[in-house]
Design a protein around this motif. Sequence first.
Motif, PDB file in Angstrom:
ATOM      1  N   ASN A   2     -36.992   9.644  75.557  1.00 10.88           N
ATOM      2  CA  ASN A   2     -37.700   9.671  74.274  1.00 10.88           C
ATOM      3  C   ASN A   2     -36.846   9.055  73.186  1.00 10.88           C
ATOM      4  N   ARG A  45     -49.270   5.709  61.072  1.00 11.32           N
ATOM      5  CA  ARG A  45     -50.363   6.015  62.009  1.00 11.32           C
ATOM      6  C   ARG A  45     -50.458   4.963  63.110  1.00 11.32           C
ATOM      7  N   ARG A  46     -50.285   3.697  62.749  1.00 10.99           N
ATOM      8  CA  ARG A  46     -50.386   2.614  63.734  1.00 10.99           C
ATOM      9  C   ARG A  46     -49.192   2.571  64.687  1.00 10.99           C
ATOM     10  N   SER A  47     -48.055   3.158  64.301  1.00 13.92           N
ATOM     11  CA  SER A  47     -46.835   3.041  65.110  1.00 13.92           C
ATOM     12  C   SER A  47     -46.833   3.945  66.345  1.00 13.92           C
ATOM     13  N   ARG A  48     -47.746   4.892  66.424  1.00  9.19           N
ATOM     14  CA  ARG A  48     -47.879   5.797  67.575  1.00  9.19           C
ATOM     15  C   ARG A  48     -46.581   6.530  67.892  1.00  9.19           C
ATOM     16  N   GLY A  49     -45.976   7.106  66.841  1.00  7.45           N
ATOM     17  CA  GLY A  49     -44.796   7.932  67.048  1.00  7.45           C
ATOM     18  C   GLY A  49     -43.464   7.230  66.897  1.00  7.45           C
ATOM     19  N   ASP A  52     -41.649   7.581  61.484  1.00  6.88           N
ATOM     20  CA  ASP A  52     -41.834   8.901  60.900  1.00  6.88           C
ATOM     21  C   ASP A  52     -41.794   8.748  59.384  1.00  6.88           C
ATOM     22  N   ASP A  54     -44.289  10.498  57.195  1.00  8.10           N
ATOM     23  CA  ASP A  54     -45.591  10.697  56.564  1.00  8.10           C
ATOM     24  C   ASP A  54     -45.485  11.652  55.374  1.00  8.10           C
TER      25      ASP A  54
END
Length: 92
Positions: A2, A45-49, A52, A54
């Motif tokens: 991860n 939102r578009r980066s899919r995690g 960071d 937000d």
Amino acid sequence: MNQIPKTSPLAITSLVTGLLGWTLLPLLGSLVAIVTGHMARSEIRRSRGVLDGDGLAMVGLVLGWLPVLIGVLGLVVIFMFLGGIAWLGTMG
């Protein structure tokens, strides 16, 4: 393996300019905070995690929108007050 999410530079920019909107750059700081805050939230939102920040972007948006809202409400109060004075002037 991860990957630890990286904080969005746009979110940081939104937070910093939102603070500047309350101190050194009232109009410009607020506008930049609003624009970069919306851009940061969309990017996150578009980066899919992968990105960071937000919460930082949201605080920047709030700090950007509050002076705008206060300014608009101030103008409404001023016009209502002046309109009331004009209305009272026509009564006599």
